[in-house]
Scaffold this active site. Structure first.
Site, PDB file in Angstrom:
ATOM      1  N   PRO A 321       0.428  -1.325   0.574  1.00 41.85           N
ATOM      2  CA  PRO A 321       0.070  -0.309  -0.111  1.00 41.85           C
ATOM      3  C   PRO A 321       0.896   1.165   0.261  1.00 41.85           C
ATOM      4  O   PRO A 321       2.077   1.086   0.566  1.00 41.85           O
ATOM      5  CB  PRO A 321      -0.963   0.290   1.217  1.00 41.85           C
ATOM      6  CG  PRO A 321      -0.001  -0.715   2.054  1.00 41.85           C
ATOM      7  CD  PRO A 321       0.924  -1.560   1.237  1.00 41.85           C
ATOM      8  N   GLY A 322       0.426   2.177  -0.974  1.00 47.61           N
ATOM      9  CA  GLY A 322       1.285   3.610  -0.264  1.00 47.61           C
ATOM     10  C   GLY A 322      -0.001   4.649  -0.819  1.00 47.61           C
ATOM     11  O   GLY A 322      -0.178   5.349   0.614  1.00 47.61           O
ATOM     12  N   CYS A 390       1.018  28.099 -16.851  1.00 51.03           N
ATOM     13  CA  CYS A 390       0.496  28.161 -18.650  1.00 51.03           C
ATOM     14  C   CYS A 390      -0.170  27.481 -19.292  1.00 51.03           C
ATOM     15  O   CYS A 390       0.183  26.299 -19.975  1.00 51.03           O
ATOM     16  CB  CYS A 390       1.258  29.244 -19.097  1.00 51.03           C
ATOM     17  SG  CYS A 390       2.340  30.364 -18.776  1.00 51.03           S
ATOM     18  N   TYR A 420       1.246  11.063  -4.265  1.00 55.05           N
ATOM     19  CA  TYR A 420       1.042  11.998  -5.366  1.00 55.05           C
ATOM     20  C   TYR A 420       1.186  13.031  -6.648  1.00 55.05           C
ATOM     21  O   TYR A 420       0.953  13.636  -6.889  1.00 55.05           O
ATOM     22  CB  TYR A 420       0.358  10.676  -6.531  1.00 55.05           C
ATOM     23  CG  TYR A 420       0.747   9.183  -6.376  1.00 55.05           C
ATOM     24  CD1 TYR A 420       1.601   8.515  -6.689  1.00 55.05           C
ATOM     25  CD2 TYR A 420      -0.018   8.357  -5.555  1.00 55.05           C
ATOM     26  CE1 TYR A 420       2.284   7.374  -6.727  1.00 55.05           C
ATOM     27  CE2 TYR A 420       0.026   7.050  -5.356  1.00 55.05           C
ATOM     28  CZ  TYR A 420       1.386   6.429  -6.034  1.00 55.05           C
ATOM     29  OH  TYR A 420       1.570   5.027  -6.066  1.00 55.05           O
TER      30      TYR A 420
END
Length: 463
Positions: A321-322, A390, A420
């Site tokens: 798991p992360g 941009c 993440y």
């Protein structure tokens, strides 16, 4: 010998039984007041503020500036313990790619988890922090020579073979007279995950070796011919943001079937089975999330039954798991810079964006920012929260509700920002990556400082 046979990061006999996960807040709360996807310690304060880990979010913004990432240490530790509680007699490895810093490596080690890394950079940071190298697994579909040499030099517990060409390169790098334990990453042919770009258990993508076309079986035979490599198990990773247990149960059946064929053809019984991670979490109230306790129970039952049917002993299970550990423990803080109303849409622009959170642009992830720091009586209005970069695709949240009087200077907080974000942050427009601040027991401390203009200048040596 398995990872479990090696010395643990901490003496588990001294630990109390890990607590069960806390119950969610009541489901009847209004969407704007629903804190179910926030860190467990989140509480409401007067004047529209929130507190995490006993620290007001406005205080974090005032002290450390914005954008900033907040990480609740107690929440991270609780989620580590939840996994150990749900998966007894299992090696639980935290997936460093979700988020890694020295403090995170230290927390994970103290809670008794192992670690999986994907580069020499992640590996070196963890080991120099004091993380036991023998409890680390190295992944990667295209490991560089530096990755492999670092893994061998530091003594990682396992290296996951991801391609046929990697076998000879690794075998030639193993010092004479020693052996490196390896797993083979196989593709079980299972489609699972929240988006096509994060489904990794299917054919025709870059990870792993196919069972269907025989690539996995061929690689296994080659590994067994290498005296410097010791094949100890199979590995698979089905994808990310998986919210049902069915794909994992199917993977167990297919990998046990391959284990049985390996025993028949080569006469060896593999002692380990790594099912990877990808456990889905909710980013907005009401979204589905994978029930870890149910997953653990069903996977263990399926593994036991499949092995009995195949005449195999039950292998040591490994999970990775992360996101499910780091994601819900994090909050991102932004300052509103402008509010622009067009004929069709209201844009609320903040001082961050796709350089610190590219996930909405990559995968269409839907976040739910919240106004903090003041209590507004204005009617909510539909807005799109955008970043400062941009790109027209620099959008953090589309069609969400914010008070109609949202204005420059306001603070927005975004939950489920622990995974993440910094690990995928970029230097786009040279704005500098945000800091990471840990909160615990009413105190805040800096874990990773803000990337400064001097940092950016010092890397540019080409004038």
């Amino acid at each position: 010998m398995t990872l479990a046979d090696l010395p643990a990061a901490r003496d588990h006999t001294a630990l109390p039984t890990p607590p069960a996960p806390p119950p969610p807040p009541p489901a009847h709360l209004d969407a704007d007041d629903d804190l179910t996807v926030w860190p467990h310690s989140t509480t409401r304060l007067p004047h529209g503020d929130l507190s995490v880990g006993g620290v007001a979010l406005t205080d974090i913004a005032d002290r450390f500036g914005t954008p900033a990432y907040l990480l609740d240490e107690a929440d991270v530790r609780d989620r580590c313990r939840t996994y150990l509680h749900a998966f007894p007699h299992t090696d639980v490895l935290y997936a460093a790619k979700a988020f890694l810093c020295r403090a995170m490596a230290h927390w994970v080690a103290e809670e008794g988890l192992g670690l999986d890394v994907c580069s020499a950079g992640e590996l070196e940071l963890a080991v120099t922090t004091g993380f036991p190298a023998h409890r680390i697994v190295l992944h990667g579909n295209a490991k560089s020579p530096q990755d492999l040499h670092a893994a061998l030099r530091l003594g990682v517990g396992r290296i996951v073979i991801d391609s046929a060409s990697e076998i000879a390169r690794l075998a030639s790098a193993v010092p004479h007279g020693s052996r490196q334990k390896v797993l083979v990453r196989v593709v079980p042919g299972i489609a699972a995950g929240g988006h096509s770009k994060i489904r990794t258990g299917t054919e025709d993508q870059k990870f792993g070796l196919s069972i269907t076309d025989g690539s996995a079986q061929h690689a296994i035979a080659r590994i067994l011919d290498q005296p410097g490599l010791e094949l100890v198990g199979l590995h698979c990773h089905l994808g990310s943001q998986i919210t049902t247990d069915k794909p994992y149960l199917c993977a167990v059946r297919r990998l046990v079937g391959l284990m049985a064929r390996i025993k028949d053809h080569h006469g060896i019984t593999l002692p380990e089975l790594d099912l990877g991670g990808g456990h889905g979490i909710a980013y907005r109230p009401g979204e589905d999330a994978l029930d870890i306790t149910t997953l653990a129970r069903k996977v263990r039952a399926e593994l036991t039954e499949s092995c009995a049917a195949a005449g195999l002993p039950v292998p040591r299970l490994i999970v990775e798991p992360g996101r499910a550990i780091a994601g819900p423990a994090g909050v991102a803080l932004y300052r509103v810079l402008s509010v622009k109303r067009t004929s069709e849409r209201t844009f609320v622009a903040v001082d961050g964006g796709m350089s610190d959170n590219p996930r909405p642009a990559l995968y269409g992830v839907r976040y739910l920012p919240r106004l903090i720091g003041r209590r507004s009586t204005a009617e909510p209005t539909t807005v799109t929260v955008v970043g400062r970069h941009c790109e027209a695709g620099d959008v953090l949240a589309t069609d969400i509700q914010l008070p109609g009087d949202t204005h420059p200077g306001d603070l927005l907080a975004v939950p489920v920002a622990g995974a993440y974000h910094l690990s995928m942050a970029s230097g786009y427009n040279l704005v500098g990556r945000p800091p990471v601040v840990a909160v615990a027991d009413g105190h805040a401390r800096l874990l990773v400082r803000r990337e400064s203009l001097e940092d950016i200048r010092s890397r540019d040596v080409g004038l």
